[in-house]
Scaffold this active site. Structure first.
Site, PDB file in Angstrom:
ATOM      1  CB  CYS A 166      -1.206   0.080   1.014  1.00  9.38           C
ATOM      2  SG  CYS A 166      -0.748  -0.233   2.790  1.00  9.38           S
TER       3      CYS A 166
ATOM      4  CG  HIS B  11      -0.138   5.129   3.961  1.00 11.27           C
ATOM      5  ND1 HIS B  11      -1.341   4.676   4.687  1.00 11.27           N
ATOM      6  CD2 HIS B  11      -0.207   3.760   3.222  1.00 11.27           C
ATOM      7  CE1 HIS B  11      -1.307   3.713   4.915  1.00 11.27           C
ATOM      8  NE2 HIS B  11      -0.506   2.592   4.411  1.00 11.27           N
TER       9      HIS B  11
END
Length: 347
Positions: free
Chosen positions: A151, A243
């Site tokens: 990710c 993120h």
């Protein structure tokens, strides 16, 4: 065209995202869900502690959870499997499905760097699917295994692909990663509230190796890794999703911030259902404090990348980038790879 699909590991955090993203998908019809032995035989609504911000689709709620075994899904007539299994489990389980001829689009971290396994972002390196033919020859199975990257890696690599035209030489990245990336029980509240954790086990290595494979060249037999050095520092912070990454890229050329922003905005998307019309949204100088997780993680339904804060440095450029880690960075990436597999005739 309707493609019957199954989800391996359907009750966990990423498995739930798969179910959300597959609901009303124009191509994929969910036909089977699997989980661990404690869930087998239960209706999905009882087996899963549902935490996604939309309701369980009605047709899934009463679906019986099956064992994660090829025999258990044989009568479901599945054409494509999505895997969200823990890597230790996937290492043992995925090959059994592949030997039975299943095509598996996997979010699990095992085998991402295997030389005969495509590690794919469809907008960046769709040609790497050619490794499937190598994989089938070398492993002697009729199935096919495709991986999507970590990710944190998938957040940064599209921006690096845009910079590669300026001569990408090296990358330093510091991440600010959401707690959902560790799963529901991965980080306790006592660890993360009023805190930041400056280490995520194995994450730095994944970013440093996967980036070079994704940006590498396929020669028909294997992948030549990109020669840029990548150094990562990964940090967990108390945001739920999204993120955020601070990237410093050394370049052989000397583009202006405007040229960098244009290269990112103009990076081609993919002609696939789940790929955004514009893959990278870029903020100009009037928004130096963007992207931010809470404000920007759902860009393009969570499937896009957002960049900003572009500035030149003595050796290249610095900027920030952001993506939704459980959508673009996990389940959504696997669904997108599944769409590419269908388009290219592997399903």
């Amino acid at each position: 065209m309707s493609v019957r699909v199954g989800i391996l590991g359907a009750t966990g955090a990423v498995g739930q995202r798969f179910i959300q993203l597959l609901d009303d998908h124009p191509t994929f019809e969910l036909a089977a869900v699997t989980a661990s032995a404690s869930s087998v035989g239960k209706p999905y609504r009882e087996a899963a502690k549902w935490r996604v911000d939309t309701a369980i689709p009605d047709d899934v709620a009463d679906m019986e959870v099956r064992a994660t075994d090829p025999e258990a899904i044989a009568d479901a007539n599945v054409d494509l499997l999505f895997s969200s299994l823990p890597s230790g489990v996937a290492t043992e389980v995925e090959p059994a499905f592949l030997q039975e001829g299943y095509v598996v689009s996997s979010n699990s971290s095992n085998d991402r760097m295997a030389p005969d396994v495509p590690l794919t972002i469809p907008e960046i390196n769709p040609e790497h699917l050619g490794l499937i033919d190598v994989q089938r020859d070398e492993r002697g199975w009729d199935g096919a295994l495709v991986k999507n990257p970590n990710c944190s890696t998938i957040t940064m690599v599209p921006t690096l692909a845009a910079l590669d035209s300026f001569g990408l030489e090296s990358v330093h990245v510091s991440t600010l990663q959401a707690v959902s990336g560790a799963g529901y029980s991965g980080v306790t509240s006592m660890e993360i509230i009023d805190n930041a954790i400056p280490h995520i086990g194995g994450e730095e290595e994944k970013m440093e190796t996967e980036s070079r494979k994704l940006l590498g060249a396929f020669d028909g037999a294997g992948i030549e890794l990109h020669d840029a050095d990548v150094v990562a520092s990964c940090n967990r912070i108390p945001t739920l999703d999204g993120h955020l990454e601070n990237v410093f890229a050394a370049l052989s050329e000397d583009p202006s911030p405007a040229e960098v922003r244009a290269a990112m905005r103009d990076l081609p998307s993919a002609d696939l259902h789940s790929s955004p019309d514009q893959l990278i949204k870029v903020f100009d100088d009037e928004n130096p404090d963007r992207p931010q997780p809470r404000l920007d993680r759902t860009y393009a339904g969570g499937m896009g990348v957002v960049a900003g804060g572009v500035q030149t440095t003595y050796e290249g450029v610095a900027y920030n980038c952001l993506a939704h880690n459980t959508i673009r960075g996990a389940a959504g990436a696997s669904v997108l790879n599944g769409e590419l597999l269908v388009k290219e005739g592997y399903v």
